[in-house]
Write an enzyme that holds these catalytic residues in place. Sequence first.
Site, PDB file in Angstrom:
ATOM      1  N   LYS A 188       0.839  -1.208   0.000  1.00  0.00           N
ATOM      2  CA  LYS A 188       0.000   0.000   0.000  1.00  0.00           C
ATOM      3  C   LYS A 188       0.869   1.250   0.000  1.00  0.00           C
ATOM      4  O   LYS A 188       0.645   2.174  -0.775  1.00  0.00           O
ATOM      5  CB  LYS A 188      -0.926   0.026   1.234  1.00  0.00           C
ATOM      6  CG  LYS A 188      -1.895  -1.136   1.304  1.00  0.00           C
ATOM      7  CD  LYS A 188      -2.836  -1.023   2.489  1.00  0.00           C
ATOM      8  CE  LYS A 188      -2.163  -1.121   3.844  1.00  0.00           C
ATOM      9  NZ  LYS A 188      -1.505  -2.419   4.108  1.00  0.00           N
ATOM     10  N   ARG A 239      12.056  -4.920   5.341  1.00  0.00           N
ATOM     11  CA  ARG A 239      11.634  -3.510   5.289  1.00  0.00           C
ATOM     12  C   ARG A 239      12.379  -2.655   6.304  1.00  0.00           C
ATOM     13  O   ARG A 239      12.537  -3.020   7.460  1.00  0.00           O
ATOM     14  CB  ARG A 239      10.131  -3.400   5.556  1.00  0.00           C
ATOM     15  CG  ARG A 239       9.700  -1.939   5.749  1.00  0.00           C
ATOM     16  CD  ARG A 239       8.234  -1.721   5.664  1.00  0.00           C
ATOM     17  NE  ARG A 239       7.475  -2.457   6.639  1.00  0.00           N
ATOM     18  CZ  ARG A 239       6.152  -2.560   6.607  1.00  0.00           C
ATOM     19  NH1 ARG A 239       5.473  -1.991   5.628  1.00  0.00           N
ATOM     20  NH2 ARG A 239       5.530  -3.235   7.541  1.00  0.00           N
ATOM     21  N   ARG A 289      10.284  -1.325  11.975  1.00  0.00           N
ATOM     22  CA  ARG A 289       9.099  -1.033  12.772  1.00  0.00           C
ATOM     23  C   ARG A 289       8.955  -2.029  13.914  1.00  0.00           C
ATOM     24  O   ARG A 289       9.247  -3.201  13.756  1.00  0.00           O
ATOM     25  CB  ARG A 289       7.849  -1.090  11.877  1.00  0.00           C
ATOM     26  CG  ARG A 289       7.593   0.219  11.182  1.00  0.00           C
ATOM     27  CD  ARG A 289       6.544   0.168  10.118  1.00  0.00           C
ATOM     28  NE  ARG A 289       5.346  -0.592  10.428  1.00  0.00           N
ATOM     29  CZ  ARG A 289       4.296  -0.675   9.609  1.00  0.00           C
ATOM     30  NH1 ARG A 289       4.327  -0.027   8.452  1.00  0.00           N
ATOM     31  NH2 ARG A 289       3.249  -1.398   9.924  1.00  0.00           N
ATOM     32  N   ARG A 301      -1.084  -9.622  12.726  1.00  0.00           N
ATOM     33  CA  ARG A 301      -1.664  -8.561  11.882  1.00  0.00           C
ATOM     34  C   ARG A 301      -2.402  -9.164  10.698  1.00  0.00           C
ATOM     35  O   ARG A 301      -3.480  -8.698  10.318  1.00  0.00           O
ATOM     36  CB  ARG A 301      -0.566  -7.607  11.398  1.00  0.00           C
ATOM     37  CG  ARG A 301      -0.130  -6.626  12.480  1.00  0.00           C
ATOM     38  CD  ARG A 301       1.243  -6.027  12.208  1.00  0.00           C
ATOM     39  NE  ARG A 301       1.316  -5.281  10.984  1.00  0.00           N
ATOM     40  CZ  ARG A 301       2.456  -4.981  10.355  1.00  0.00           C
ATOM     41  NH1 ARG A 301       3.626  -5.359  10.863  1.00  0.00           N
ATOM     42  NH2 ARG A 301       2.444  -4.299   9.235  1.00  0.00           N
TER      43      ARG A 301
HETATM   44  P1  G5P Z   1      -0.179   0.158   8.866  1.00  0.00           P
HETATM   45  O1  G5P Z   1       0.997   1.048   9.013  1.00  0.00           O
HETATM   46  O2  G5P Z   1      -1.308   0.580   8.016  1.00  0.00           O
HETATM   47  P2  G5P Z   1      -0.185  -2.379   7.528  1.00  0.00           P
HETATM   48  O3  G5P Z   1       0.019  -3.552   8.414  1.00  0.00           O
HETATM   49  O4  G5P Z   1      -1.537  -2.233   6.957  1.00  0.00           O
HETATM   50  O5  G5P Z   1       0.397  -1.231   8.413  1.00  0.00           O
HETATM   51  P3  G5P Z   1       2.157  -2.056   6.087  1.00  0.00           P
HETATM   52  O6  G5P Z   1       2.904  -3.036   6.957  1.00  0.00           O
HETATM   53  O7  G5P Z   1       2.458  -0.603   6.237  1.00  0.00           O
HETATM   54  O8  G5P Z   1       0.636  -2.329   6.236  1.00  0.00           O
HETATM   55  P4  G5P Z   1       2.139  -1.822   3.210  1.00  0.00           P
HETATM   56  O9  G5P Z   1       2.108  -0.344   3.325  1.00  0.00           O
HETATM   57  O10 G5P Z   1       0.958  -2.492   2.559  1.00  0.00           O
HETATM   58  O11 G5P Z   1       2.416  -2.545   4.600  1.00  0.00           O
HETATM   59  O12 G5P Z   1       3.426  -2.315   2.429  1.00  0.00           O
HETATM   60  P5  G5P Z   1       4.780  -1.530   2.000  1.00  0.00           P
HETATM   61  O13 G5P Z   1       5.413  -0.898   3.196  1.00  0.00           O
HETATM   62  O14 G5P Z   1       4.538  -0.705   0.785  1.00  0.00           O
HETATM   63  O15 G5P Z   1       5.670  -2.804   1.527  1.00  0.00           O
HETATM   64  C1  G5P Z   1       6.201  -3.699   2.476  1.00  0.00           C
HETATM   65  C2  G5P Z   1       7.692  -3.950   2.163  1.00  0.00           C
HETATM   66  O16 G5P Z   1       7.782  -4.662   0.937  1.00  0.00           O
HETATM   67  C3  G5P Z   1       8.522  -2.657   1.965  1.00  0.00           C
HETATM   68  O17 G5P Z   1       9.828  -2.859   2.481  1.00  0.00           O
HETATM   69  C4  G5P Z   1       8.582  -2.490   0.428  1.00  0.00           C
HETATM   70  O18 G5P Z   1       9.765  -1.787  -0.005  1.00  0.00           O
HETATM   71  C5  G5P Z   1       8.603  -3.967  -0.001  1.00  0.00           C
HETATM   72  N1  G5P Z   1       7.988  -4.209  -1.315  1.00  0.00           N
HETATM   73  C6  G5P Z   1       6.935  -3.593  -1.908  1.00  0.00           C
HETATM   74  N2  G5P Z   1       6.691  -4.129  -3.110  1.00  0.00           N
HETATM   75  C7  G5P Z   1       7.595  -5.138  -3.290  1.00  0.00           C
HETATM   76  C8  G5P Z   1       7.848  -6.067  -4.341  1.00  0.00           C
HETATM   77  O19 G5P Z   1       7.186  -6.091  -5.385  1.00  0.00           O
HETATM   78  N3  G5P Z   1       8.873  -6.964  -4.146  1.00  0.00           N
HETATM   79  C9  G5P Z   1       9.627  -6.964  -2.988  1.00  0.00           C
HETATM   80  N4  G5P Z   1      10.620  -7.868  -2.867  1.00  0.00           N
HETATM   81  N5  G5P Z   1       9.427  -6.095  -1.985  1.00  0.00           N
HETATM   82  C10 G5P Z   1       8.425  -5.188  -2.131  1.00  0.00           C
HETATM   83  O20 G5P Z   1      -0.784  -0.195  10.307  1.00  0.00           O
HETATM   84  C11 G5P Z   1       0.040  -0.525  11.387  1.00  0.00           C
HETATM   85  C12 G5P Z   1      -0.800  -0.713  12.633  1.00  0.00           C
HETATM   86  O21 G5P Z   1      -1.469   0.502  12.952  1.00  0.00           O
HETATM   87  C13 G5P Z   1      -2.786   0.253  13.446  1.00  0.00           C
HETATM   88  C14 G5P Z   1      -2.898  -1.248  13.601  1.00  0.00           C
HETATM   89  O22 G5P Z   1      -2.433  -1.598  14.882  1.00  0.00           O
HETATM   90  C15 G5P Z   1      -1.920  -1.746  12.519  1.00  0.00           C
HETATM   91  O23 G5P Z   1      -1.450  -3.066  12.785  1.00  0.00           O
HETATM   92  N6  G5P Z   1      -3.770   0.782  12.489  1.00  0.00           N
HETATM   93  C16 G5P Z   1      -5.097   0.795  12.675  1.00  0.00           C
HETATM   94  N7  G5P Z   1      -5.874   0.298  13.681  1.00  0.00           N
HETATM   95  C17 G5P Z   1      -7.206   0.460  13.553  1.00  0.00           C
HETATM   96  N8  G5P Z   1      -7.795   1.052  12.481  1.00  0.00           N
HETATM   97  C18 G5P Z   1      -7.060   1.541  11.451  1.00  0.00           C
HETATM   98  N9  G5P Z   1      -7.661   2.139  10.399  1.00  0.00           N
HETATM   99  C19 G5P Z   1      -5.638   1.425  11.526  1.00  0.00           C
HETATM  100  N10 G5P Z   1      -4.621   1.784  10.699  1.00  0.00           N
HETATM  101  C20 G5P Z   1      -3.501   1.401  11.293  1.00  0.00           C
HETATM  102 MG    MG Z   2       2.163   0.993   4.991  1.00  0.00          MG
END
Ligand code: G5P
Ligand code: MG
Length: 224
Positions: free
Chosen positions: A19, A127, A160, A171
Site C-alpha cells: 500500500k 523492510r 518497525r 496482523r
Molecule cells: P499500517 O501502518 O497501516 P499495515 O500492516 O496495513 O500497516 P504495512 O505493513 O504498512 O501495512 P504496506 O504499506 O501495505 O504494509 O506495504 P509496503 O510498506 O509498501 O511494503 C512492504 C515492504 O515490501 C517494503 O519494504 C517495500 O519496499 C517492499 N515491497 C513492496 N513491493 C515489493 C515487491 O514487489 N517486491 C519486494 N521484494 N518487496 C516489495 O498499520 C500498522 C498498525 O497501525 C494500526 C494497527 O495496529 C496496525 O497493525 N492501524 C489501525 N488500527 C485500527 N484502524 C485503522 N484504520 C488502523 N490503521 C492502522
Molecule cells: Mg504501509
Amino acid sequence: MAIHSFLRAIIVGAPGSGKGTISTRIVKDFGVKHLSSGDLLRKQVQEKTEYGQQAKNYMDAGKLVPDDLMLGLFMNELKDLGDHSWLLDGFPRTVDQAVALTKSKDIDVVLNLRIPFDVIIDRIKGRWTHPGSGRIYHVDFNPPKVPFKDDMTGEPLVQRDDDKEETVKARLEHYRHLTHPVLQFFSNKGMVEEFAGTESNEIWPRVHKTLSHIVTPKQYTHYE
Ligand code: G5P
Ligand code: MG
C-alpha cells in the site's frame, strides 16, 4: 467512468501488500494528498501524545487500534482535506470506520491489493523505514543509496516495532477477520478494483491505468 477534477481514493490490502509503495507512486503521478493511518499513529507514538500512548500497545501486539480512538484521530485529519485529491492508506479498516467515512466523504474508487501471504512475510523481514517521513525501503527491492540511511535526509533507518514475525502473523489474522468485511461493504457499492499479483512493479501500471480513467495524471512515470 467520467474524468473528475479531483480524486478520492482508498487503498486496501494486507500488511506488507505494498500500500505504501503504490501510494508513493500515486502521489508522484497524480499529485494526491496521501493520508496513511499507520504513519499518523506512529507519529503520535513517537511524539508520546495521549493518542500515541494508548495506541502503542495495540500496534505492538499486531491488533487494530479501537474504533473510537482511530476515528477521533483520523476523521480530524480528513476535515482538512477540502477540495484536494486524496488517497487514504490503511483507513477504513473496520465496517464501523467505513460507515463513518462514507457519511462525510464521497469516494471514487477502492483499490484492493491482493498479494499471497507467504510473499508478504518475506517482504516485511526486509523492510526499513525513515520514521520522520514514513519513507519505505527494502534491502533488495528498494534499497537506500547508503545502507540503512534515508536518501533525502541521511538520517538512520529503523525497523518497525510491529514487524517481528509473530506480530506480522497476528496482523495478517486481524486483517482476514476484520478488514475483509470492509471490502464486502465497498464491493456492494460497486467501488472496488482488484489488483492481484506478487510484484508491485507489475501491479503499478494497472493501478495507473485505472486511476487515469478517473482523473488526468500530472505526469507519466514508467517503472521497470
Ligand atoms: P499500517 O501502518 O497501516 P499495515 O500492516 O496495513 O500497516 P504495512 O505493513 O504498512 O501495512 P504496506 O504499506 O501495505 O504494509 O506495504 P509496503 O510498506 O509498501 O511494503 C512492504 C515492504 O515490501 C517494503 O519494504 C517495500 O519496499 C517492499 N515491497 C513492496 N513491493 C515489493 C515487491 O514487489 N517486491 C519486494 N521484494 N518487496 C516489495 O498499520 C500498522 C498498525 O497501525 C494500526 C494497527 O495496529 C496496525 O497493525 N492501524 C489501525 N488500527 C485500527 N484502524 C485503522 N484504520 C488502523 N490503521 C492502522
Ligand atoms: Mg504501509
